[in-house]
Design an enzyme around this catalytic site. Structure first.
Site, short mmCIF file in Angstrom:
data_model
loop_
_atom_site.label_atom_id
_atom_site.label_comp_id
_atom_site.label_asym_id
_atom_site.label_seq_id
_atom_site.Cartn_x
_atom_site.Cartn_y
_atom_site.Cartn_z
N SER A 10 44.41 29.23 44.31
CA SER A 10 45.49 30.16 44.67
C SER A 10 46.49 29.42 45.52
O SER A 10 46.17 28.97 46.63
CB SER A 10 44.93 31.35 45.46
OG SER A 10 45.97 31.93 46.22
N ASP A 37 50.03 34.15 43.47
CA ASP A 37 49.96 35.47 44.09
C ASP A 37 51.35 35.98 44.40
O ASP A 37 52.07 35.40 45.22
CB ASP A 37 49.14 35.40 45.38
CG ASP A 37 47.66 35.20 45.09
OD1 ASP A 37 47.10 36.03 44.35
OD2 ASP A 37 47.09 34.21 45.57
N MET A 39 53.50 39.05 45.88
CA MET A 39 53.34 40.19 46.79
C MET A 39 54.70 40.72 47.19
O MET A 39 55.64 39.95 47.39
CB MET A 39 52.57 39.76 48.03
CG MET A 39 51.23 39.13 47.73
SD MET A 39 50.37 38.72 49.25
CE MET A 39 48.89 37.94 48.58
N HIS A 68 49.15 36.78 39.41
CA HIS A 68 48.53 37.99 39.97
C HIS A 68 49.62 38.81 40.65
O HIS A 68 50.06 38.47 41.75
CB HIS A 68 47.44 37.54 40.96
CG HIS A 68 46.72 38.63 41.65
ND1 HIS A 68 45.88 38.40 42.74
CD2 HIS A 68 46.68 39.97 41.43
CE1 HIS A 68 45.37 39.53 43.14
NE2 HIS A 68 45.84 40.51 42.38
N MET A 70 50.90 41.69 42.66
CA MET A 70 50.53 42.74 43.63
C MET A 70 51.82 43.44 44.03
O MET A 70 52.31 43.33 45.16
CB MET A 70 49.82 42.10 44.83
CG MET A 70 48.42 41.61 44.48
SD MET A 70 47.74 40.44 45.66
CE MET A 70 48.41 38.91 45.00
N MET A 139 38.94 42.11 42.94
CA MET A 139 39.33 41.69 44.29
C MET A 139 38.10 41.80 45.20
O MET A 139 37.52 42.87 45.35
CB MET A 139 40.44 42.58 44.84
CG MET A 139 41.81 42.38 44.22
SD MET A 139 42.43 40.68 44.24
CE MET A 139 42.45 40.29 45.99
N ASP A 181 38.45 37.15 43.00
CA ASP A 181 39.53 36.67 43.88
C ASP A 181 39.33 37.18 45.30
O ASP A 181 39.37 38.39 45.54
CB ASP A 181 40.86 37.18 43.31
CG ASP A 181 42.08 36.62 44.03
OD1 ASP A 181 41.92 35.79 44.95
OD2 ASP A 181 43.20 37.03 43.67
O1 LIG Z 1 45.12 37.62 45.76
C1 LIG Z 1 44.91 37.08 46.83
C2 LIG Z 1 45.10 37.83 48.10
O2 LIG Z 1 45.56 39.09 47.83
C3 LIG Z 1 44.52 35.61 46.87
O3 LIG Z 1 44.43 35.12 45.56
C4 LIG Z 1 43.21 35.38 47.61
O4 LIG Z 1 43.16 35.96 48.84
C5 LIG Z 1 42.87 33.91 47.65
O5 LIG Z 1 42.74 33.42 48.93
P1 LIG Z 1 41.34 32.96 49.58
O6 LIG Z 1 40.62 32.15 48.53
O7 LIG Z 1 41.78 32.19 50.76
O8 LIG Z 1 40.58 34.23 49.92
FE LIG Z 2 45.20 36.53 43.88
#
Ligand SMILES: O=C(CO)[C@H](O)[C@H](O)COP(=O)(O)O
Ligand SMILES: [Fe+2]
Length: 226
Positions: A10, A37, A39, A68, A70, A139, A181
């Site tokens: 990520s 990601d 957002m 992804h 969001m 998630m 994730d």
């Molecule tokens: O979608 C995500 C957060 O919304 C990221 O992909 C996820 O948090 C990855 O980070 P880490 O591996 O540090 O947890």
């Molecule tokens: Fe993600």
């Protein structure tokens, strides 16, 4: 375990001032997908990047871009992320009232369609879209930030999804990937793969230690699950 496990760094945990180089570095370090990601400060309490950045990053890696989203609403932005070079576009089941329509939009762009479920969301949200999806993203943290702790209750959801995916795809030749994730480390990676995952998103676990550590970090994830 015979299942092929893919590692998707990520880029949320990459150095945003050097994103192009970071993509090249994780590509050379053995990543399978680039997880992006997106957002919006509305669906989740953080703001990251848009299609212009995805487009600028596209020449820096030949790996599939696993995007992804969001964001809510999502429908007005699907074409923009498709045109920017996304390969897989994953939307949240919770982000709008018309998941089926959103998945049709993704498919109409010729892209693989994923659906993500927040930790509190039941797998039944997918009951009537199994024919329309190529990937399910579980998630294992509440979306919005990297570096959070893995939520153990999601292991049961991953197990149930693996069973359901096997049933949905049996004898069809279809593949539906099961991606996890949030909070993925070598320790949690083992548990999620045992539960049935085949794509591991890893932000912190990939990017910690800087570029010299990326190959070692990705290898540590792979070693933990084989
Ligand atoms: O979608 C995500 C957060 O919304 C990221 O992909 C996820 O948090 C990855 O980070 P880490 O591996 O540090 O947890
Ligand atoms: Fe993600």
């Amino acid at each position: 375990m015979t299942r092929i496990v893919r590692i998707a760094p990520s880029i949320l945990s990459a150095d945003f001032a050097r994103l192009g180089e970071e993509l090249q570095a994780v590509t050379e370090a053995g990543a399978d997908f680039i997880h992006v990601d997106v957002m919006d400060g509305h669906f989740v309490p953080n703001i990251t990047i848009g299609p212009a950045v995805v487009k600028a990053l596209r020449p820096h890696s030949a790996l599939p871009f696993d995007v992804h989203l969001m964001i809510a609403p999502v429908d007005p932005y699907v074409a923009g992320f498709a045109d920017a070079g996304s390969d897989i576009i994953t939307v949240h089941a919770e982000a709008g009232a018309h998941l089926h329509r959103t998945l049709q939009l993704v498919k109409a762009q010729g892209k693989k369609a994923g659906v993500s479920l927040n930790p509190a969301s039941p797998i039944e949200l997918l009951d009537y879209v199994w024919d329309d999806i190529d990937l399910v993203l579980v998630m294992t943290v509440n979306p919005g930030f990297g570096g959070q702790s893995f939520i153990d209750s999601q292991l049961d959801k991953i197990r149930r999804l693996r069973e359901r995916i096997e049933r949905e795809t049996a004898g069809t030749g279809r593949q539906i990937l099961l991606e996890v994730d949030g909070g993925v480390t070598p320790e949690t990676a083992r548990k999620v793969v045992m539960a049935g995952a085949d794509v591991l998103v890893a932000g912190t676990a990939t990017f910690k230690g800087g570029p010299e550590a990326y190959a070692r970090n990705i290898a540590a994830l792979r070693d933990a699950v084989c």
